[in-house]
Design an enzyme around this catalytic site. Structure first.
Site, PDB file in Angstrom:
ATOM      1  N   HIS A 122       1.064  -0.837   0.029  1.00  0.00           N
ATOM      2  CA  HIS A 122      -0.231  -0.003   0.072  1.00  0.00           C
ATOM      3  C   HIS A 122       0.466   1.383  -0.094  1.00  0.00           C
ATOM      4  O   HIS A 122       0.425   2.485  -0.168  1.00  0.00           O
ATOM      5  CB  HIS A 122      -0.832   0.019   0.704  1.00  0.00           C
ATOM      6  N   ASP A 159      -2.664 -10.367  -2.666  1.00  0.00           N
ATOM      7  CA  ASP A 159      -3.363 -10.101  -1.233  1.00  0.00           C
ATOM      8  C   ASP A 159      -5.336  -9.486  -1.389  1.00  0.00           C
ATOM      9  O   ASP A 159      -5.711  -9.140  -2.677  1.00  0.00           O
ATOM     10  CB  ASP A 159      -2.952  -8.934  -0.460  1.00  0.00           C
ATOM     11  N   HIS A 161      -6.491  -6.533  -0.435  1.00  0.00           N
ATOM     12  CA  HIS A 161      -6.606  -5.061  -0.427  1.00  0.00           C
ATOM     13  C   HIS A 161      -6.117  -4.622  -2.154  1.00  0.00           C
ATOM     14  O   HIS A 161      -5.161  -6.161  -2.494  1.00  0.00           O
ATOM     15  CB  HIS A 161      -5.956  -4.799   0.847  1.00  0.00           C
ATOM     16  N   ASP A 243      -4.939 -12.174   4.121  1.00  0.00           N
ATOM     17  CA  ASP A 243      -6.463 -11.975   4.227  1.00  0.00           C
ATOM     18  C   ASP A 243      -7.455 -12.230   3.371  1.00  0.00           C
ATOM     19  O   ASP A 243      -8.725 -11.888   3.710  1.00  0.00           O
ATOM     20  CB  ASP A 243      -5.998 -10.689   4.554  1.00  0.00           C
TER      21      ASP A 243
HETATM   22 ZN   LIG Z   1      -4.047  -6.817   2.760  1.00  0.00          ZN
END
Ligand SMILES: [Zn+2]
Length: 308
Positions: A122, A159, A161, A243
């Site tokens: 991120h 991931d 996200h 996740d």
């Molecule tokens: Zn994540």
């Protein structure tokens, strides 16, 4: 040949406030789960600032260093914190990614897994966010391209996200293919299919909340893997977040551990076809401690199988 495991005790020195999901226990559980595996264990070095300058401006690196608190916490955004040990941890995490590329491209390991935190995908060019300080996976890609002289590197981010930071850092990099799948809608909100990069080298794959392994496998088989094979990367970097697991508290995908086995085995198979099996995998998210440890172990076991 072997699978290398890169980590450093400093990565346990990055402490977050009570109740924060990205916590020290994540890495402790992972290291315990990997204890019995046959791995080439490598101590992660600190990244050099010259490495970090491949992806972040000097002012940003200076600001991160200056934000380190003498005690307690410094808060960078709603969910990104620094403790006194965080800067060293971030330098070890980035250093692990760089060293892993050196080991795999130098023929000292077939593939490598970096058990590191803070995670990286991120972190944008000038913005730390989402628990991330430096863009570890993007740095690995840039190091392979600019230091080792590769012509094509792929980053695959599974991931849950969106890998907005990796996308931002490699947005105008024609030599890097970025493939990222993510639950949508979900924080950080980016990652729509229309986001394709300056040179059409970014592939975003949204996955619907509540979907599971079957939907993920179909998306990778029809979208991700054909692009990856056509690009013929000389190295595959994995942003390995766990996740998307059905037990994870931060998102709503329903992957089982077996789905992480599947995607890892498929990526190993493609790596065998196009780049001598060369894979560097770096830890991103995963917040249910047991699911994280189990899925990470399964991921690394597939890397070991492929390295034989
Ligand atoms: Zn994540």
């Amino acid at each position: 040949m072997t699978t290398a495991l890169l980590t450093h005790a400093d990565c346990l020195g990055h402490v977050t406030p009570d109740g924060h999901p990205e916590r020290v226990a994540r890495l402790e559980h992972i290291l315990h789960a990997l204890e019995a595996l046959e791995l080439k264990r490598v101590t992660a070095p600190l990244a050099a600032d010259d490495d970090l300058l491949r992806i972040h401006p000097e002012s940003y690196i200076r600001d991160i260093r200056a934000a380190r608190p003498a005690d307690g916490f410094a808060q960078i955004d709603g969910d990104t914190f620094l403790s006194p040990g965080s800067v060293d941890a971030a330098y070890r995490a980035a250093g692990a990614a760089v060293r892993a590329v050196d080991l795999v491209l130098g023929g000292e390991a077939s593939n490598a897994f970096c058990a590191i935190r803070p995670p990286g995908h991120h972190a944008e060019t000038e913005t730390a966010m989402g628990f991330c300080l430096f863009g570890n996976a993007a740095l690995a890609a840039k190091h392979a391209l600019d230091h080792h002289g590769l012509n094509r590197v792929a980053v695959v981010d599974f991931d849950v996200h969106h890998g907005n930071g990796t996308q931002d850092l490699l947005w105008d990099e024609a030599r890097a293919l970025v493939i990222t799948s993510q639950q949508m809608p979900l924080w950080p909100g980016s990652g729509r299919p229309e986001e394709t990069g300056v040179h059409d080298t970014v592939l975003n794959i949204p996955l619907a909340p509540g979907s599971g392994g079957a939907e993920m496998r179909a998306a990778y088989e029809t979208k991700a893997f054909p692009r990856l094979r056509a690009f013929r990367p000389e190295l595959i970097i994995i942003s390995a977040g766990f996740d998307a697991h059905q037990d994870d508290p931060l998102a709503n995908l329903n992957w089982a551990t077996d789905d992480f086995v599947w995607i890892t085995a498929e990526l190993c198979r493609i790596a065998d076809e196009v780049c001598d099996g060369r894979i560097v995998s770096t830890l991103e998210g995963g917040y249910d401690l047991n699911a994280l440890a189990q899925a990470t172990r399964a991921h690394v076991e597939e890397l070991i199988k492929a390295a034989r």
